[in-house]
Write a protein that holds these residues in place. Structure first.
Motif, PDB file in Angstrom:
ATOM      1  N   ASP A  60       0.828  -1.202   0.000  1.00  0.00           N
ATOM      2  CA  ASP A  60       0.000   0.000   0.000  1.00  0.00           C
ATOM      3  C   ASP A  60       0.863   1.253   0.000  1.00  0.00           C
ATOM      4  OD1 ASP A  60      -2.309  -1.494  -0.003  1.00  0.00           O
ATOM      5  OD2 ASP A  60      -2.573  -1.414   2.173  1.00  0.00           O
ATOM      6  N   ASP A  64       1.018   4.082  -2.757  1.00  0.00           N
ATOM      7  CA  ASP A  64       0.794   5.478  -2.376  1.00  0.00           C
ATOM      8  C   ASP A  64       1.944   6.359  -2.859  1.00  0.00           C
ATOM      9  OD1 ASP A  64      -0.400   7.686  -1.243  1.00  0.00           O
ATOM     10  OD2 ASP A  64       0.280   7.252   0.793  1.00  0.00           O
ATOM     11  N   THR A  93       6.265   9.443   2.497  1.00  0.00           N
ATOM     12  CA  THR A  93       5.057   8.613   2.572  1.00  0.00           C
ATOM     13  C   THR A  93       5.084   7.739   3.821  1.00  0.00           C
ATOM     14  OG1 THR A  93       4.875   8.569   0.150  1.00  0.00           O
ATOM     15  CG2 THR A  93       3.690   6.862   1.372  1.00  0.00           C
TER      16      THR A  93
END
Length: 201
Positions: A60, A64, A93
């Motif tokens: 994820d 992202d 991130t």
């Protein structure tokens, strides 16, 4: 597998090609977008994992990172390599994810990720045990040394680019890598000698 082989950075696509793909992607070239993502996806995933992100969320976080990067491509001018630029976005991130996660209570249902991942791993692959040992040893390094080692020795970034990603002087990166290599080499050598020592005793 030898200690030297475990500590040798992999071959990677040329920086000029990757940066050219990023610049072409900025202009709307769909094939360049695909090549850019494919060339750097593994590096980004490894980097976010080694930064201490929850391995369950590594995919994820990598996704992202690319979403943020593709949304910001219009600002990328190629002054640094696209890899350096992208890994700096990955670092932010992960930091954002950790900040967000620390403000929420964690719920844990079912089996923990380490047990599930360990059971799912194929164990008959060459170098599997050595690779697992290296990953475990990397986890014992201080975060700043682990990051410097992963960027330069596993992802193959030049020291100057690793310094740009980490936002610190080049000399600091060199020092962190040297100390990380010393620790890892010592630990790996001790692990190789352990069976012989046991046999003598």
């Amino acid at each position: 597998m030898t200690t030297a082989a475990l500590l040798t950075p992999p071959k990677r696509p040329g920086e000029e090609s990757i940066t050219a793909w990023a610049l072409a992607a900025r202009g709307g070239d769909a094939e360049a977008v695909e090549r850019f993502v494919r060339a750097l996806h593994r590096d980004v995933r490894h980097y976010v994992t080694f930064l201490g992100a929850d391995p369950q969320s590594a995919d994820d976080l990598a996704q992202d990172t690319f979403m943020r990067a593709l949304g910001s491509l219009h600002r990328f001018e190629g002054r640094s390599s696209a890899r350096t630029w992208l890994l700096a976005i990955a670092r932010r991130t992960v930091a954002d994810s950790i900040r967000h996660g620390s403000s929420r209570p964690r719920l844990s249902d079912g089996e923990d990720w380490e047990t599930a991942a360990e059971r799912a791993q194929p164990r008959d692959l060459p170098g599997f045990e050595e690779g697992v040992a290296l990953l475990e040893l990397l986890d014992t390094l201080p975060a700043d040394r682990r990051e410097a080692f992963v960027l330069t020795q596993m992802l193959g970034l030049p020291y100057a680019e690793a310094a740009a990603v980490s936002d610190c002087p080049v000399g600091t990166v060199r020092s962190r890598v040297a100390r990380a290599r010393t620790s890892l080499t010592r630990w790996l050598d001790e692990a190789e000698e352990a069976p012989a020592t046991t046999a003598v005793v």
